[in-house]
Write a protein that holds these residues in place. Structure first.
Motif, PDB file in Angstrom:
ATOM      1  N   TYR A 268       0.820  -1.206   0.000  1.00 24.95           N
ATOM      2  CA  TYR A 268       0.000   0.000   0.000  1.00 24.95           C
ATOM      3  C   TYR A 268       0.860   1.264   0.000  1.00 24.95           C
ATOM      4  O   TYR A 268       1.979   1.278   0.533  1.00 24.95           O
ATOM      5  CB  TYR A 268      -0.934  -0.006   1.209  1.00 24.95           C
ATOM      6  CG  TYR A 268      -2.092  -0.958   1.050  1.00 24.95           C
ATOM      7  CD1 TYR A 268      -3.294  -0.525   0.513  1.00 24.95           C
ATOM      8  CD2 TYR A 268      -1.979  -2.296   1.410  1.00 24.95           C
ATOM      9  CE1 TYR A 268      -4.365  -1.401   0.344  1.00 24.95           C
ATOM     10  CE2 TYR A 268      -3.035  -3.184   1.246  1.00 24.95           C
ATOM     11  CZ  TYR A 268      -4.232  -2.726   0.718  1.00 24.95           C
ATOM     12  OH  TYR A 268      -5.282  -3.596   0.540  1.00 24.95           O
ATOM     13  N   ALA A 269       0.323   2.320  -0.592  1.00 26.16           N
ATOM     14  CA  ALA A 269       0.959   3.641  -0.561  1.00 26.16           C
ATOM     15  C   ALA A 269       0.728   4.211   0.836  1.00 26.16           C
ATOM     16  O   ALA A 269      -0.258   4.888   1.102  1.00 26.16           O
ATOM     17  CB  ALA A 269       0.361   4.546  -1.638  1.00 26.16           C
ATOM     18  N   SER A 270       1.648   3.924   1.712  1.00 23.87           N
ATOM     19  CA  SER A 270       1.427   4.106   3.150  1.00 23.87           C
ATOM     20  C   SER A 270       2.308   5.192   3.746  1.00 23.87           C
ATOM     21  O   SER A 270       3.440   5.410   3.303  1.00 23.87           O
ATOM     22  CB  SER A 270       1.706   2.779   3.867  1.00 23.87           C
ATOM     23  OG  SER A 270       1.676   2.927   5.265  1.00 23.87           O
ATOM     24  N   ALA A 271       1.786   5.809   4.801  1.00 27.75           N
ATOM     25  CA  ALA A 271       2.572   6.778   5.578  1.00 27.75           C
ATOM     26  C   ALA A 271       3.474   6.092   6.596  1.00 27.75           C
ATOM     27  O   ALA A 271       4.267   6.755   7.263  1.00 27.75           O
ATOM     28  CB  ALA A 271       1.627   7.740   6.307  1.00 27.75           C
TER      29      ALA A 271
ATOM     30  N   MET B 228      -0.654   0.619  -3.813  1.00 29.82           N
ATOM     31  CA  MET B 228      -2.102   0.509  -3.713  1.00 29.82           C
ATOM     32  C   MET B 228      -2.737   1.578  -2.820  1.00 29.82           C
ATOM     33  O   MET B 228      -2.127   2.052  -1.868  1.00 29.82           O
ATOM     34  CB  MET B 228      -2.483  -0.879  -3.184  1.00 29.82           C
ATOM     35  CG  MET B 228      -2.285  -1.996  -4.193  1.00 29.82           C
ATOM     36  SD  MET B 228      -2.747  -3.591  -3.491  1.00 29.82           S
ATOM     37  CE  MET B 228      -4.331  -3.190  -2.774  1.00 29.82           C
ATOM     38  N   ASP B 229      -3.974   1.898  -3.142  1.00 28.27           N
ATOM     39  CA  ASP B 229      -4.777   2.827  -2.355  1.00 28.27           C
ATOM     40  C   ASP B 229      -5.176   2.153  -1.043  1.00 28.27           C
ATOM     41  O   ASP B 229      -5.773   1.067  -1.059  1.00 28.27           O
ATOM     42  CB  ASP B 229      -6.028   3.197  -3.165  1.00 28.27           C
ATOM     43  CG  ASP B 229      -6.893   4.252  -2.488  1.00 28.27           C
ATOM     44  OD1 ASP B 229      -6.734   4.494  -1.273  1.00 28.27           O
ATOM     45  OD2 ASP B 229      -7.750   4.839  -3.189  1.00 28.27           O
ATOM     46  N   PRO B 230      -4.860   2.762   0.116  1.00 26.88           N
ATOM     47  CA  PRO B 230      -5.234   2.151   1.394  1.00 26.88           C
ATOM     48  C   PRO B 230      -6.728   1.891   1.562  1.00 26.88           C
ATOM     49  O   PRO B 230      -7.119   1.104   2.442  1.00 26.88           O
ATOM     50  CB  PRO B 230      -4.743   3.183   2.422  1.00 26.88           C
ATOM     51  CG  PRO B 230      -3.604   3.865   1.742  1.00 26.88           C
ATOM     52  CD  PRO B 230      -4.019   3.961   0.298  1.00 26.88           C
ATOM     53  N   ALA B 231      -7.556   2.516   0.737  1.00 23.04           N
ATOM     54  CA  ALA B 231      -8.997   2.311   0.847  1.00 23.04           C
ATOM     55  C   ALA B 231      -9.461   1.000   0.232  1.00 23.04           C
ATOM     56  O   ALA B 231     -10.604   0.576   0.447  1.00 23.04           O
ATOM     57  CB  ALA B 231      -9.736   3.470   0.167  1.00 23.04           C
ATOM     58  N   ASN B 232      -8.589   0.319  -0.528  1.00 23.48           N
ATOM     59  CA  ASN B 232      -9.026  -0.822  -1.332  1.00 23.48           C
ATOM     60  C   ASN B 232      -8.617  -2.157  -0.726  1.00 23.48           C
ATOM     61  O   ASN B 232      -7.473  -2.326  -0.300  1.00 23.48           O
ATOM     62  CB  ASN B 232      -8.438  -0.724  -2.745  1.00 23.48           C
ATOM     63  CG  ASN B 232      -8.981   0.473  -3.504  1.00 23.48           C
ATOM     64  OD1 ASN B 232      -9.908   1.133  -3.053  1.00 23.48           O
ATOM     65  ND2 ASN B 232      -8.409   0.737  -4.652  1.00 23.48           N
ATOM     66  N   SER B 233      -9.553  -3.098  -0.716  1.00 27.91           N
ATOM     67  CA  SER B 233      -9.261  -4.467  -0.292  1.00 27.91           C
ATOM     68  C   SER B 233      -9.460  -5.466  -1.421  1.00 27.91           C
ATOM     69  O   SER B 233      -8.661  -6.393  -1.577  1.00 27.91           O
ATOM     70  CB  SER B 233     -10.114  -4.856   0.916  1.00 27.91           C
ATOM     71  OG  SER B 233     -11.492  -4.740   0.620  1.00 27.91           O
ATOM     72  N   LEU B 234     -10.506  -5.309  -2.220  1.00 24.61           N
ATOM     73  CA  LEU B 234     -10.721  -6.228  -3.340  1.00 24.61           C
ATOM     74  C   LEU B 234      -9.570  -6.148  -4.333  1.00 24.61           C
ATOM     75  O   LEU B 234      -9.180  -7.157  -4.921  1.00 24.61           O
ATOM     76  CB  LEU B 234     -12.047  -5.914  -4.037  1.00 24.61           C
ATOM     77  CG  LEU B 234     -13.317  -6.168  -3.214  1.00 24.61           C
ATOM     78  CD1 LEU B 234     -14.551  -5.784  -4.010  1.00 24.61           C
ATOM     79  CD2 LEU B 234     -13.390  -7.623  -2.773  1.00 24.61           C
ATOM     80  N   GLU B 235      -9.016  -4.959  -4.498  1.00 21.69           N
ATOM     81  CA  GLU B 235      -7.868  -4.808  -5.381  1.00 21.69           C
ATOM     82  C   GLU B 235      -6.700  -5.663  -4.897  1.00 21.69           C
ATOM     83  O   GLU B 235      -5.965  -6.259  -5.706  1.00 21.69           O
ATOM     84  CB  GLU B 235      -7.439  -3.341  -5.461  1.00 21.69           C
ATOM     85  CG  GLU B 235      -6.258  -3.104  -6.382  1.00 21.69           C
ATOM     86  CD  GLU B 235      -5.754  -1.674  -6.341  1.00 21.69           C
ATOM     87  OE1 GLU B 235      -4.815  -1.370  -7.105  1.00 21.69           O
ATOM     88  OE2 GLU B 235      -6.272  -0.863  -5.546  1.00 21.69           O
TER      89      GLU B 235
ATOM     90  N   ALA C 160       1.763  -4.160   7.820  1.00 24.02           N
ATOM     91  CA  ALA C 160       1.057  -5.268   8.459  1.00 24.02           C
ATOM     92  C   ALA C 160      -0.101  -4.791   9.327  1.00 24.02           C
ATOM     93  O   ALA C 160      -1.254  -5.166   9.114  1.00 24.02           O
ATOM     94  CB  ALA C 160       2.034  -6.089   9.301  1.00 24.02           C
ATOM     95  N   LEU C 161       0.185  -3.952  10.297  1.00 22.78           N
ATOM     96  CA  LEU C 161      -0.747  -3.721  11.398  1.00 22.78           C
ATOM     97  C   LEU C 161      -2.055  -3.095  10.953  1.00 22.78           C
ATOM     98  O   LEU C 161      -3.131  -3.489  11.419  1.00 22.78           O
ATOM     99  CB  LEU C 161      -0.078  -2.850  12.470  1.00 22.78           C
ATOM    100  CG  LEU C 161      -0.800  -2.754  13.811  1.00 22.78           C
ATOM    101  CD1 LEU C 161      -1.030  -4.135  14.408  1.00 22.78           C
ATOM    102  CD2 LEU C 161       0.005  -1.886  14.777  1.00 22.78           C
ATOM    103  N   ALA C 162      -2.019  -2.130  10.059  1.00 23.33           N
ATOM    104  CA  ALA C 162      -3.240  -1.460   9.609  1.00 23.33           C
ATOM    105  C   ALA C 162      -3.968  -2.254   8.530  1.00 23.33           C
ATOM    106  O   ALA C 162      -5.033  -1.829   8.055  1.00 23.33           O
ATOM    107  CB  ALA C 162      -2.915  -0.056   9.092  1.00 23.33           C
TER     108      ALA C 162
END
Length: 327
Positions: free
Chosen positions: A198-201, A224-231, A252-254
């Motif tokens: 994910y494109a994460s902070a 990946m967009d943090p909002a997406n799970s199906l992707e 991992a954690l989020a």
């Protein structure tokens, strides 16, 4: 009519021995993979300011920490390199004389049974800090990057790596790397794909550790967009079809919901990367006396195991191994 007393279900109240008998998940040293940073130069062991307790090692000193990990029962490490030079293509990433390749040869010679994984990416090897080749306008060229990643993976396999771990997130990179490895007779070298990255902070401390922050723009176009799970599930399915042996969720954690879904849906070992931001937050809170570092770390990693992770890549690995030995 007979009356039966109301039965109220009761929570099991037990001592520790009973709790251990019915425990559903248990964190083990063999779940851990330890990240190690190797750098150019000699006689270097320098603490990374953004990752307290973690160090840069020159190749001539890397066996010190590998020996420590092995003695603690850790069976796998993953190497990240800081090169002696950078260019627009990241050519130092496949240079056989650079830190990662040299370290792999040294480690496998001394510890042939240790599982050695290597990060396959270009961000810390390029002047611009992106994970692939760029156009003049700063856009990542996906297909042109694949041939470069093939070179990196093959160079790691030639050095003796057991696992190559492409973290670049280019489309088709698992298939390209699998073909390149097979063509060079490295059919037994496994691929651990960063399938849901994910494109994460949460990556900030790592980017400081390897000087890989992009000089312009960001990586949202290929992470990946943090909002997406199906992707994440679609991307993982593609990676498996292309030849991934192990699939990974990062951070991992989020994203434990993604870990659980991947574990339930796919017949592949699931790895998680307990990333630098997650690690640094615990270290900072413990330093301030706000949390018990051992207890919160073990609880955090256990949550990853409970969600379905088989491999936990974590900077806590050495400490966790010691704590588990003492339990």
């Amino acid at each position: 009519m007979a009356h039966f007393p109301y039965y109220r279900p009761r929570r099991m109240r037990t001592n520790e021995a009973m709790r251990s008998l019915v425990r559903e998940n248990e964190l083990q040293v063999t779940d851990l993979m330890y990240p190690i940073f190797v750098v150019a130069g000699e006689n270097i062991k320098e603490e990374i300011s953004s990752l307290p307790g973690t160090y840069h090692f020159s190749v001539d000193r890397v066996l010190e920490v590998v020996q420590e990990a092995w003695d603690l029962g850790i069976k796998g490490i993953i190497l990240f390199g800081l090169p002696s030079y950078k260019d627009d293509f990241g050519s130092s990433a496949w240079d056989e004389n650079e830190p990662v390749q040299t370290a792999v040869r040294l480690i496998k010679d001394k510890f042939p049974e240790l599982v050695v994984a290597t990060d396959v990416c270009l961000c810390q090897y390029t002047e611009h800090g992106h994970c692939g080749q760029l156009t003049e306008d700063g856009e990542v060229l996906n297909d042109a990057t694949l041939s470069l990643l093939e070179k990196v993976a093959v160079s790691h396999a030639q050095a003796g790596a057991d696992i190559v771990a492409p973290s670049d997130m280019m489309d088709g990179r698992v298939l390209a790397i699998r073909h390149a490895l097979d063509q060079h007779y490295f059919e037994n070298v496994a691929i651990m794909a960063y399938s849901a990255k994910y494109a994460s902070a949460y990556y900030g401390p790592f980017r400081a550790a390897v000087s890989s922050a992009p000089k312009q723009g960001d990586r949202k176009s290929y992470q990946m967009d943090p909002a997406n799970s199906l992707e994440a599930l679609r991307e993982t399915e593609l990676d498996i079809q292309e030849g991934a042996d192990i699939i990974m969720v990062k951070p991992a954690l989020a994203y434990l919901d993604i870990v659980a879904q991947m574990k339930a849906q796919f017949n592949r070992p699931v790895a998680v990367y307990n990333v630098s931001g997650e690690y640094a937050m615990i270290k900072a809170a413990a330093k301030m006396g706000l949390v018990d570092e051992e207890k919160i770390t073990l609880e955090t990693l256990l949550s990853m195991k409970r969600a379905g992770a088989k491999i936990i890549i974590t900077y806590h690995a050495l400490d966790v191994a010691r704590w588990l030995q003492n339990k």
